[in-house]
Design an enzyme around this catalytic site. Structure first.
Site, PDB file in Angstrom:
ATOM      1  N   CYS A   1     -85.493 -50.768  76.336  1.00  0.00           N
ATOM      2  CA  CYS A   1     -86.829 -51.392  76.259  1.00  0.00           C
ATOM      3  C   CYS A   1     -86.972 -52.140  74.936  1.00  0.00           C
ATOM      4  O   CYS A   1     -87.496 -53.254  74.893  1.00  0.00           O
ATOM      5  CB  CYS A   1     -87.928 -50.343  76.362  1.00  0.00           C
ATOM      6  SG  CYS A   1     -87.867 -49.344  77.847  1.00  0.00           S
TER       7      CYS A   1
ATOM      8  N   LEU B   1    -100.157 -73.526  48.957  1.00  0.00           N
ATOM      9  CA  LEU B   1    -101.621 -73.517  49.097  1.00  0.00           C
ATOM     10  C   LEU B   1    -102.335 -72.991  47.847  1.00  0.00           C
ATOM     11  O   LEU B   1    -103.568 -72.974  47.812  1.00  0.00           O
ATOM     12  CB  LEU B   1    -102.042 -72.693  50.322  1.00  0.00           C
ATOM     13  CG  LEU B   1    -102.148 -73.492  51.624  1.00  0.00           C
ATOM     14  CD1 LEU B   1    -100.776 -73.914  52.143  1.00  0.00           C
ATOM     15  CD2 LEU B   1    -102.883 -72.707  52.687  1.00  0.00           C
ATOM     16  N   GLY B   2    -101.559 -72.573  46.861  1.00  0.00           N
ATOM     17  CA  GLY B   2    -102.194 -72.080  45.639  1.00  0.00           C
ATOM     18  C   GLY B   2    -103.187 -70.972  45.935  1.00  0.00           C
ATOM     19  O   GLY B   2    -102.955 -70.134  46.808  1.00  0.00           O
TER      20      GLY B   2
ATOM     21  N   THR C   1     -85.736 -51.989  61.843  1.00  0.00           N
ATOM     22  CA  THR C   1     -85.862 -52.617  60.522  1.00  0.00           C
ATOM     23  C   THR C   1     -84.662 -53.543  60.290  1.00  0.00           C
ATOM     24  O   THR C   1     -83.664 -53.477  61.013  1.00  0.00           O
ATOM     25  CB  THR C   1     -85.864 -51.536  59.416  1.00  0.00           C
ATOM     26  OG1 THR C   1     -84.596 -50.875  59.446  1.00  0.00           O
ATOM     27  CG2 THR C   1     -86.978 -50.513  59.620  1.00  0.00           C
TER      28      THR C   1
ATOM     29  N   ARG D   1    -104.000 -82.355  49.417  1.00  0.00           N
ATOM     30  CA  ARG D   1    -104.319 -81.818  48.086  1.00  0.00           C
ATOM     31  C   ARG D   1    -103.757 -82.728  46.989  1.00  0.00           C
ATOM     32  O   ARG D   1    -102.565 -83.027  46.977  1.00  0.00           O
ATOM     33  CB  ARG D   1    -103.691 -80.422  47.967  1.00  0.00           C
ATOM     34  CG  ARG D   1    -103.785 -79.807  46.606  1.00  0.00           C
ATOM     35  CD  ARG D   1    -105.157 -79.279  46.348  1.00  0.00           C
ATOM     36  NE  ARG D   1    -105.223 -78.538  45.090  1.00  0.00           N
ATOM     37  CZ  ARG D   1    -106.354 -78.073  44.594  1.00  0.00           C
ATOM     38  NH1 ARG D   1    -107.487 -78.260  45.250  1.00  0.00           N
ATOM     39  NH2 ARG D   1    -106.367 -77.417  43.458  1.00  0.00           N
TER      40      ARG D   1
ATOM     41  N   GLU E   1     -89.562 -52.491  65.805  1.00  0.00           N
ATOM     42  CA  GLU E   1     -88.464 -52.944  66.697  1.00  0.00           C
ATOM     43  C   GLU E   1     -87.142 -53.007  65.943  1.00  0.00           C
ATOM     44  O   GLU E   1     -86.339 -53.911  66.137  1.00  0.00           O
ATOM     45  CB  GLU E   1     -88.770 -54.317  67.303  1.00  0.00           C
ATOM     46  CG  GLU E   1     -90.098 -54.441  68.000  1.00  0.00           C
ATOM     47  CD  GLU E   1     -90.221 -53.535  69.197  1.00  0.00           C
ATOM     48  OE1 GLU E   1     -89.197 -52.967  69.620  1.00  0.00           O
ATOM     49  OE2 GLU E   1     -91.349 -53.366  69.683  1.00  0.00           O
TER      50      GLU E   1
HETATM   51  C1  LIG Z   1     -97.773 -52.045  63.154  1.00  0.00           C
HETATM   52  C2  LIG Z   1     -96.716 -51.193  63.781  1.00  0.00           C
HETATM   53  C3  LIG Z   1     -96.689 -51.031  65.164  1.00  0.00           C
HETATM   54  C4  LIG Z   1     -95.729 -50.216  65.757  1.00  0.00           C
HETATM   55  N1  LIG Z   1     -95.734 -50.027  67.130  1.00  0.00           N
HETATM   56  C5  LIG Z   1     -94.906 -49.104  67.685  1.00  0.00           C
HETATM   57  C6  LIG Z   1     -94.993 -48.775  69.086  1.00  0.00           C
HETATM   58  O1  LIG Z   1     -95.779 -49.370  69.836  1.00  0.00           O
HETATM   59  N2  LIG Z   1     -94.199 -47.787  69.578  1.00  0.00           N
HETATM   60  C7  LIG Z   1     -93.313 -47.093  68.797  1.00  0.00           C
HETATM   61  O2  LIG Z   1     -92.636 -46.210  69.313  1.00  0.00           O
HETATM   62  N3  LIG Z   1     -93.198 -47.386  67.467  1.00  0.00           N
HETATM   63  C8  LIG Z   1     -93.973 -48.373  66.890  1.00  0.00           C
HETATM   64  N4  LIG Z   1     -93.871 -48.656  65.545  1.00  0.00           N
HETATM   65  C9  LIG Z   1     -92.960 -47.873  64.711  1.00  0.00           C
HETATM   66  C10 LIG Z   1     -91.759 -48.653  64.209  1.00  0.00           C
HETATM   67  O3  LIG Z   1     -90.855 -48.903  65.240  1.00  0.00           O
HETATM   68  C11 LIG Z   1     -91.147 -47.842  63.053  1.00  0.00           C
HETATM   69  O4  LIG Z   1     -92.037 -47.942  61.962  1.00  0.00           O
HETATM   70  C12 LIG Z   1     -89.765 -48.334  62.667  1.00  0.00           C
HETATM   71  O5  LIG Z   1     -88.816 -47.948  63.632  1.00  0.00           O
HETATM   72  C13 LIG Z   1     -89.310 -47.802  61.297  1.00  0.00           C
HETATM   73  O6  LIG Z   1     -89.468 -46.435  61.226  1.00  0.00           O
HETATM   74  P1  LIG Z   1     -90.180 -45.762  59.938  1.00  0.00           P
HETATM   75  O7  LIG Z   1     -91.443 -46.510  59.693  1.00  0.00           O
HETATM   76  O8  LIG Z   1     -90.261 -44.310  60.194  1.00  0.00           O
HETATM   77  O9  LIG Z   1     -89.211 -46.062  58.736  1.00  0.00           O
HETATM   78  P2  LIG Z   1     -87.910 -45.218  58.320  1.00  0.00           P
HETATM   79  O10 LIG Z   1     -87.047 -45.003  59.512  1.00  0.00           O
HETATM   80  O11 LIG Z   1     -88.349 -44.020  57.547  1.00  0.00           O
HETATM   81  O12 LIG Z   1     -87.203 -46.251  57.355  1.00  0.00           O
HETATM   82  C14 LIG Z   1     -87.570 -46.390  55.969  1.00  0.00           C
HETATM   83  C15 LIG Z   1     -86.528 -47.281  55.309  1.00  0.00           C
HETATM   84  O13 LIG Z   1     -85.253 -46.644  55.427  1.00  0.00           O
HETATM   85  C16 LIG Z   1     -84.317 -47.551  55.976  1.00  0.00           C
HETATM   86  N5  LIG Z   1     -83.284 -46.831  56.750  1.00  0.00           N
HETATM   87  C17 LIG Z   1     -83.459 -46.047  57.832  1.00  0.00           C
HETATM   88  N6  LIG Z   1     -82.278 -45.609  58.282  1.00  0.00           N
HETATM   89  C18 LIG Z   1     -81.344 -46.133  57.459  1.00  0.00           C
HETATM   90  C19 LIG Z   1     -79.926 -46.040  57.387  1.00  0.00           C
HETATM   91  N7  LIG Z   1     -79.212 -45.351  58.301  1.00  0.00           N
HETATM   92  N8  LIG Z   1     -79.297 -46.702  56.411  1.00  0.00           N
HETATM   93  C20 LIG Z   1     -79.971 -47.418  55.494  1.00  0.00           C
HETATM   94  N9  LIG Z   1     -81.303 -47.550  55.496  1.00  0.00           N
HETATM   95  C21 LIG Z   1     -81.979 -46.904  56.471  1.00  0.00           C
HETATM   96  C22 LIG Z   1     -85.156 -48.444  56.883  1.00  0.00           C
HETATM   97  O14 LIG Z   1     -84.478 -49.637  57.192  1.00  0.00           O
HETATM   98  C23 LIG Z   1     -86.384 -48.643  56.017  1.00  0.00           C
HETATM   99  O15 LIG Z   1     -86.124 -49.638  55.072  1.00  0.00           O
HETATM  100  C24 LIG Z   1     -94.786 -49.545  64.940  1.00  0.00           C
HETATM  101  C25 LIG Z   1     -94.799 -49.743  63.544  1.00  0.00           C
HETATM  102  C26 LIG Z   1     -95.745 -50.559  62.972  1.00  0.00           C
HETATM  103  C27 LIG Z   1     -95.735 -50.740  61.492  1.00  0.00           C
END
Ligand SMILES: Cc1cc2nc3c(=O)[nH]c(=O)nc-3n(C[C@H](O)[C@H](O)[C@H](O)COP(=O)(O)OP(=O)(O)OC[C@H]3O[C@@H](n4cnc5c(N)ncnc54)[C@H](O)[C@@H]3O)c2cc1C
Length: 389
Positions: free
Chosen positions: A243, A343-344, A370, A273, A368
């Site tokens: 998905c 845009l300052g 990082t 501007r 989706e």
């Molecule tokens: C506005 C918003 C809407 C969202 N909507 C949904 C949704 O509808 N459904 C859903 O299920 N989720 C949703 N999410 C969640 C989103 O998918 C997660 O936030 C994302 O997968 C990252 O997980 P985390 O925030 O726990 O970060 P973490 O996994 O804790 O990551 C923190 C940092 O560690 C890094 N990191 C992690 N693993 C590794 C590795 N192995 N090596 C090196 N670096 C690493 C990451 O890249 C990041 O920089 C949403 C998030 C936001 C912000």
């Protein structure tokens, strides 16, 4: 002298069929008439009339538009990508609403559901009468969803679900939640009507990004579901990841919509501007910024279209989606920040869309998958070695 639109530099229009262009133009007009006039207010208040918009976008055929049957529009993937591009040119929150509905919640039911589940939910989700959400992430398990604690246990023929999901788009307005939970048979997906006893959704407060989008926590306390609530064809983590690949595809095109809007805003602003007695656009430093932005936007679009054509050919691989998501969101964020400098001080206000886009794109960079996760996916494809842990 006449001005060339940024995407005309790569003659982007020629890449699309008449039908694809017509869909793009319809969505662009919908956003101009119905969405853009309200965005600053929705963003500032942190409110989105999401259910009304879902209905309207359902009428336009935007919900689950690339799925076949069940009343869905049945377009190709590139058309869906172009719709995402136009929606995100308005606001990433709008595109998120459509992505989560079509590519996450509907796609999960479409790909892994029984015929009964599909008939019960998909026609109503196509029209926007029913809104869906997708609960995979937990507070302690985002990039590594395989560690999830939410569990589903058999009790007679029923399933009983317990756990908490975090950061769930559309959560508090949804009629149905696709919830992923650990079972004795591995991770499975469940179709959870949000009216069921033990289910609550709480809006996440204090967001500085994607403010025109509903983000929620889902709490499941002894949620009892009948045997047929499980998605029968879901098997393991590969199912939710399937998905996510769909939703990531929308972002490949969508993020560039936000970038395009920022660049167009910056060009118009720089032309009007005056600084040091002539237009800002007449300075070499400004033109260099604009040219770099247009270069990255154009390259990103060529990548998006290539990925879209591979998807329509049925040969798209996850690492190719990762390349598109990683590159295009990164590029979009850089363009938004650079546009903001042009845009300052005006760039930090809601009168112009660039800071709103830049703030939104911070979320798009994280959800989706990082950037780091997509680098690891590409690294694994290149070396044959997984370096996630
Ligand atoms: C506005 C918003 C809407 C969202 N909507 C949904 C949704 O509808 N459904 C859903 O299920 N989720 C949703 N999410 C969640 C989103 O998918 C997660 O936030 C994302 O997968 C990252 O997980 P985390 O925030 O726990 O970060 P973490 O996994 O804790 O990551 C923190 C940092 O560690 C890094 N990191 C992690 N693993 C590794 C590795 N192995 N090596 C090196 N670096 C690493 C990451 O890249 C990041 O920089 C949403 C998030 C936001 C912000």
């Amino acid at each position: 002298m006449t001005r060339t639109a940024p995407l005309d530099l790569v003659a982007a229009d020629d890449l699309f069929s008449d039908e694809e262009r017509a869909i793009r133009d319809t969505v662009r007009k919908f956003c101009a008439d119905r969405i853009r006039p309200h965005l600053a207010e929705w963003f500032e208040k942190g409110e989105l009339p999401a259910r009304d918009l879902a209905r309207e976008m359902g009428e336009l055929g935007l919900l689950g538009m690339h799925l076949q049957g069940y009343g869905a529009a049945g377009t190709n993937a590139v058309s869906y990508g172009l719709a995402c591009h136009e929606l995100e040119a308005a606001d990433s929150g709008l595109r998120s609403l459509v992505s989560v509905q079509g590519s996450l919640a509907m796609y999960a039911i479409y790909a892994y559901g029984s015929e009964e589940q599909k008939n019960e939910w998909l026609p109503r989700m196509v029209t926007g009468e029913a809104v869906g959400c997708f609960g995979l992430t937990e507070a302690d398990f985002g990039s590594n969803p395989g560690g999830m604690r939410t569990n589903a246990k058999k009790d007679g023929s029923d399933w009983v679900l317990n756990g908490t999901k975090m950061w769930i788009t559309n959560g508090s307005i949804a009629d149905v939640a696709v919830v992923w939970a650990r079972t004795d048979e591995g991770i499975r997906g469940f179709v959870v009507p949000t009216t069921v006893k033990g289910f609550t959704a709480n809006t996440v407060p204090g967001k500085l990004s994607l403010r025109a989008s509903v983000t929620s926590e889902l709490v499941l306390e002894d949620v009892r579901l009948p045997a047929d609530a499980v998605l029968p064809h879901s098997k393991g983590l590969a199912s939710p990841l399937g998905c996510l690949n769909e939703a990531r595809f929308g972002i490949v095109f969508g993020s560039l919509g936000a970038a395009r809007d920022c660049l167009e805003t910056a060009i118009a602003y720089a032309s009007d501007r005056e600084v040091f007695d002539k237009p800002l656009s007449a300075y070499q430093l400004t033109q260099a910024k604009l040219a770099e932005m247009a270069l990255e936007l154009g390259k990103g679009m060529l990548l998006a279209v290539r990925i879209g054509r591979l998807k329509d050919a049925g040969t798209l691989k996850p690492e190719q989606v990762s390349m598109g998501k990683l590159n295009n969101v990164r590029v979009a964020l850089r363009i938004a920040r650079e546009a903001r400098t042009i845009l300052g001080a005006n760039g930090i206000t809601l009168e112009y869309p660039v800071m709103r886009h830049a703030n939104n794109l911070e979320s798009v960079l994280t959800y989706e998958g990082t950037s780091e996760v997509h680098l690891l996916v590409i690294g694994q494809a290149l070396t044959g070695v997984g370096a996630f842990r």
